[in-house]
Scaffold this motif. Structure first.
Motif, PDB file in Angstrom:
ATOM      1  N   UNK A   1      16.694   3.285 -12.200  1.00  0.00           N
ATOM      2  CA  UNK A   1      15.444   3.285 -11.458  1.00  0.00           C
ATOM      3  C   UNK A   1      14.529   2.228 -12.058  1.00  0.00           C
ATOM      4  N   UNK A   2      13.538   1.794 -11.241  1.00  0.00           N
ATOM      5  CA  UNK A   2      12.659   0.734 -11.721  1.00  0.00           C
ATOM      6  C   UNK A   2      11.276   0.882 -11.096  1.00  0.00           C
ATOM      7  N   UNK A   3      10.255   0.613 -11.898  1.00  0.00           N
ATOM      8  CA  UNK A   3       8.891   0.503 -11.398  1.00  0.00           C
ATOM      9  C   UNK A   3       8.720  -0.954 -11.001  1.00  0.00           C
TER      10      UNK A   3
ATOM     11  N   UNK B   1       0.837  -1.199   0.000  1.00  0.00           N
ATOM     12  CA  UNK B   1       0.000   0.000   0.000  1.00  0.00           C
ATOM     13  C   UNK B   1       0.869   1.245   0.000  1.00  0.00           C
ATOM     14  N   UNK B   2       0.434   2.229  -0.752  1.00  0.00           N
ATOM     15  CA  UNK B   2       0.992   3.572  -0.686  1.00  0.00           C
ATOM     16  C   UNK B   2      -0.211   4.472  -0.467  1.00  0.00           C
ATOM     17  N   UNK B   3      -0.217   5.162   0.662  1.00  0.00           N
ATOM     18  CA  UNK B   3      -1.402   5.933   1.008  1.00  0.00           C
ATOM     19  C   UNK B   3      -1.081   7.407   1.197  1.00  0.00           C
TER      20      UNK B   3
ATOM     21  N   UNK C   1      10.378  12.493  -6.938  1.00  0.00           N
ATOM     22  CA  UNK C   1       9.084  12.537  -6.254  1.00  0.00           C
ATOM     23  C   UNK C   1       8.489  11.134  -6.170  1.00  0.00           C
ATOM     24  N   UNK C   2       8.598  10.345  -7.233  1.00  0.00           N
ATOM     25  CA  UNK C   2       8.054   8.986  -7.248  1.00  0.00           C
ATOM     26  C   UNK C   2       8.883   8.030  -6.384  1.00  0.00           C
ATOM     27  N   UNK C   3      10.188   8.252  -6.296  1.00  0.00           N
ATOM     28  CA  UNK C   3      11.019   7.474  -5.378  1.00  0.00           C
ATOM     29  C   UNK C   3      10.608   7.747  -3.937  1.00  0.00           C
ATOM     30  N   UNK C   4      10.424   9.017  -3.618  1.00  0.00           N
ATOM     31  CA  UNK C   4      10.035   9.396  -2.259  1.00  0.00           C
ATOM     32  C   UNK C   4       8.663   8.829  -1.884  1.00  0.00           C
ATOM     33  N   UNK C   5       7.760   8.753  -2.860  1.00  0.00           N
ATOM     34  CA  UNK C   5       6.424   8.202  -2.609  1.00  0.00           C
ATOM     35  C   UNK C   5       6.424   6.680  -2.544  1.00  0.00           C
ATOM     36  N   UNK C   6       7.507   6.035  -2.977  1.00  0.00           N
ATOM     37  CA  UNK C   6       7.585   4.578  -2.941  1.00  0.00           C
ATOM     38  C   UNK C   6       7.099   3.892  -4.206  1.00  0.00           C
ATOM     39  N   UNK C   7       6.830   4.661  -5.256  1.00  0.00           N
ATOM     40  CA  UNK C   7       6.341   4.070  -6.502  1.00  0.00           C
ATOM     41  C   UNK C   7       7.465   3.646  -7.434  1.00  0.00           C
ATOM     42  N   UNK C   8       8.642   4.190  -7.253  1.00  0.00           N
ATOM     43  CA  UNK C   8       9.824   3.745  -7.989  1.00  0.00           C
ATOM     44  C   UNK C   8      10.856   3.300  -6.975  1.00  0.00           C
ATOM     45  N   UNK C   9      11.759   2.447  -7.421  1.00  0.00           N
ATOM     46  CA  UNK C   9      12.860   1.990  -6.577  1.00  0.00           C
ATOM     47  C   UNK C   9      14.169   2.199  -7.309  1.00  0.00           C
ATOM     48  N   UNK C  10      15.236   2.408  -6.536  1.00  0.00           N
ATOM     49  CA  UNK C  10      16.565   2.482  -7.119  1.00  0.00           C
ATOM     50  C   UNK C  10      17.051   1.066  -7.387  1.00  0.00           C
ATOM     51  N   UNK C  11      17.693   0.895  -8.531  1.00  0.00           N
ATOM     52  CA  UNK C  11      18.281  -0.388  -8.911  1.00  0.00           C
ATOM     53  C   UNK C  11      19.722  -0.122  -9.327  1.00  0.00           C
TER      54      UNK C  11
END
Length: 114
Positions: free
Chosen positions: A98-100, A32-34, A84-94
């Motif tokens: 970066x990766x979805x 979950x990301x809320x 912004x998407x990394x901070x929200x948890x929707x992307x991750x560093x690889x």
């Protein structure tokens, strides 16, 4: 292979607390990301960022430069969106960028009557 679905939603602190207590009790909660308010959700998940997620879905790890090329946008703009998407948890560093990391996104919230 298990499908990784993340649920994005607007929930209050009480709902988050209940899910956390359930997790401590050993109940599976899913991913979950809320966000606490609709305004915050739309501030983070802009139209351009949704489009970037769509482009990155299934692409595997990519560099920010490659993400910009795929999106047809400049690197500086993509860089801000990626962070912004990394901070929200929707992307991750690889290792390769970066990766979805999800197979699907489920959006769930209720618009109550005023």
């Amino acid at each position: 292979m298990t499908k990784r679905t993340v649920t994005i939603g607007i929930v209050g602190r009480e709902d988050v607390k209940a899910r956390m207590c359930g997790a401590f009790a050993g109940k599976q909660q899913g991913m979950h990301i809320t966000f606490e308010t609709p305004d915050l959700l739309w501030k983070v998940l802009t139209q351009k960022r949704w489009e970037l997620l769509r482009i990155l879905a299934g692409a595997g790890p990519v560099s920010i430069r490659e993400a910009a090329r795929l999106a047809g946008r400049d690197v500086k703009a993509i860089h801000g969106d990626v962070h912004a998407l990394l901070e929200a948890g929707l992307l991750e560093k690889a290792e390769a960028g970066i990766e979805f990391p999800y197979d699907a996104v489920q959006v769930r919230f209720t618009l109550p009557a005023a």
